[in-house]
Every structure is written in C-alpha cells, then in structure tokens.
Design an enzyme around this catalytic site. Structure first.
Site, PDB file in Angstrom:
ATOM      1  N   TYR B  14       0.846  -1.234   0.090  1.00 50.46           N
ATOM      2  CA  TYR B  14      -0.032  -0.021   0.062  1.00 50.46           C
ATOM      3  C   TYR B  14       0.816   1.290   0.029  1.00 50.46           C
ATOM      4  O   TYR B  14       0.769   2.378  -0.990  1.00 50.46           O
ATOM      5  CB  TYR B  14      -0.841  -0.128   1.086  1.00 50.46           C
ATOM      6  CG  TYR B  14      -1.970   1.032   1.395  1.00 50.46           C
ATOM      7  CD1 TYR B  14      -3.234   0.822   0.783  1.00 50.46           C
ATOM      8  CD2 TYR B  14      -1.670   2.349   1.895  1.00 50.46           C
ATOM      9  CE1 TYR B  14      -4.236   1.844   1.038  1.00 50.46           C
ATOM     10  CE2 TYR B  14      -2.449   3.028   2.105  1.00 50.46           C
ATOM     11  CZ  TYR B  14      -3.875   2.998   1.496  1.00 50.46           C
ATOM     12  OH  TYR B  14      -4.931   3.975   1.678  1.00 50.46           O
ATOM     13  N   ASP B  38     -12.185   7.099   5.133  1.00 51.71           N
ATOM     14  CA  ASP B  38     -11.019   8.124   5.186  1.00 51.71           C
ATOM     15  C   ASP B  38     -11.263   9.413   4.835  1.00 51.71           C
ATOM     16  O   ASP B  38     -11.650   9.761   3.850  1.00 51.71           O
ATOM     17  CB  ASP B  38     -10.097   7.697   3.951  1.00 51.71           C
ATOM     18  CG  ASP B  38      -8.750   8.198   3.928  1.00 51.71           C
ATOM     19  OD1 ASP B  38      -8.604   9.256   4.891  1.00 51.71           O
ATOM     20  OD2 ASP B  38      -7.766   8.060   3.106  1.00 51.71           O
ATOM     21  N   ASP B 101      -3.775   4.098   9.777  1.00 50.21           N
ATOM     22  CA  ASP B 101      -4.486   3.202   8.956  1.00 50.21           C
ATOM     23  C   ASP B 101      -4.788   1.959   9.867  1.00 50.21           C
ATOM     24  O   ASP B 101      -3.766   1.262  10.178  1.00 50.21           O
ATOM     25  CB  ASP B 101      -4.360   2.697   7.487  1.00 50.21           C
ATOM     26  CG  ASP B 101      -4.609   3.791   6.593  1.00 50.21           C
ATOM     27  OD1 ASP B 101      -5.092   4.719   6.967  1.00 50.21           O
ATOM     28  OD2 ASP B 101      -4.300   3.563   5.472  1.00 50.21           O
TER      29      ASP B 101
END
Lengths: 126, 126
Positions: B14, B38, B101
């Site tokens: 990612y 997000d 995250d």
C-alpha cells in the site's frame, strides 16, 4: 463538547500514567462500562470499571515504560489513535512490543472502547 | 491461511503503491466489496471496486509520497495497523498529514475494510 484536543490529551495521559505507574490515572480515563480488547483478536475482552482497574493494576507492574512512536492522531469523529512502543523485562530479557491503540470516546471525554493492535511479530528482544 | 506476514506485506505494498503512483496496485489489494472510511468520522464511505478504483486514481495524483512512522503492527486476528505520514502539496504549500490506518483482511489476504484515522489537527504546513 468532545474535541480532538481533549481526546489527544487523554491519550497522552494514558502514556504518562504508565510511565508514572499510576493505575488510578489510567483507570480514570475510562467510562464505567468501557471495553478493552488487548490484543485485538485475542480471547479476552476486559469490560467495566472493576475489570479495567485490575487490568491496569497488573499492567503498570509489568511495563517499564511506553514511548510514542509518532504524534497521536485524531479523527473527524469520536476516535483517536496512537502508535507506541512498550518496553518491559520478562525472564531477565528486555522486550519491546510495537502497538497501535485506537480509542473511542464518549461526549464527556471518557474512553468507551480501547483496541490494541499488536501481534506475535511485533515483539522483539533486546 | 491468512498470516500476519501476508497482512503486513499488503500494507507495505500500500505504501509502495502510493510511492510509485501505481493506483492499479493499490486497488488490487482490496476485495471487490471492500469499504474505505478516510477520514474516520468523515461523511463518505467509499464502497466497492469501482469506487475504490476512482478513489486511488485521484489519491495517487494528489499525494507526493507516504512514509511509515513506525513498523507496521499486526494482531491476533485478521487486522493490521500502521502509522505513516502523507506528504503533498496544495496551493503551492507543502503539507504533511499524520495518519493511522487500520485494515481488516479476508482469508485470501485482500483488504475488506480500511479506516484512516486523522483529524484537522494532524495536518501541518511546511
């Protein structure tokens, strides 16, 4: 009103509480019906003030210190998150555990849910 | 079988995907029905492959680079988490955003849920 500043202050108090071995301070950050999942995916959920009081009573004895790995992050809701390292000794060995905690807050600024992300691969010796 | 190693590899991909502006790689990490929140607490949930493809197509254009702030954390379940910084330019200004995250994975190692924790206070100029 709950603000990012209030949440980040509580998270910093969490770090400070460990570093001063102040389990009362740690417990005071949580609501009466809060839940703790530490580690996430583990078997046990710690629930309620009495269980949380026991949990941090033991935890401050086991942990030497916590160190933030990066500034505490907020959100656009009632959540905040932080990456830190736990330093402890076990069986005469120095152990470091990399953790990310995600906390959920109520309107009064108390933590209602704590989730601690760390797995077997996040523990290193030395 | 899903392992911590597989999850951490996907999280590193990612980061790499952003740094090589490879939105195809980013999109390939997600399941067909995945959701993206997000920022957490924001208005929008991005849901499904088509929306995710658009989301990362735009995102790689906006972001200069991502840098991990600490090693990626696993868990004892199908979750992993990472703290990183986003570097981007906006209106001629250099901006840095601190993020955490948290990703949920399915058995095949695809991300089914991404939650990005960052608030107004996590953006700094310069």
């Amino acid at each position: 009103m709950l603000t990012e500043k209030i949440m980040k202050h509580a998270m910093q108090q969490y770090i400070n509480g460990f570093n001063s071995k102040d389990s009362k301070l740690l417990t005071s950050l949580f609501s009466d019906t809060a839940t703790i999942e530490d580690p996430v995916g583990g078997e046990n959920i710690v629930k309620g003030k009495e269980a949380i009081t026991m949990f941090y009573g033991r935890a401050v004895e086991m942990v030497d210190r916590l160190e933030l790995a990066a500034p505490i992050r907020g959100s656009y809701g009632n959540y905040a998150a932080m990456a830190f390292n736990i330093f402890m000794t076990s069986g005469g060995k120095n152990i470091q555990i990399g953790v990310i905690d995600v906390m959920t807050f109520d309107d009064t600024g108390k933590i209602t849910e704590m989730k601690a992300y760390h797995g077997p691969g996040d523990m290193i010796e030395g």
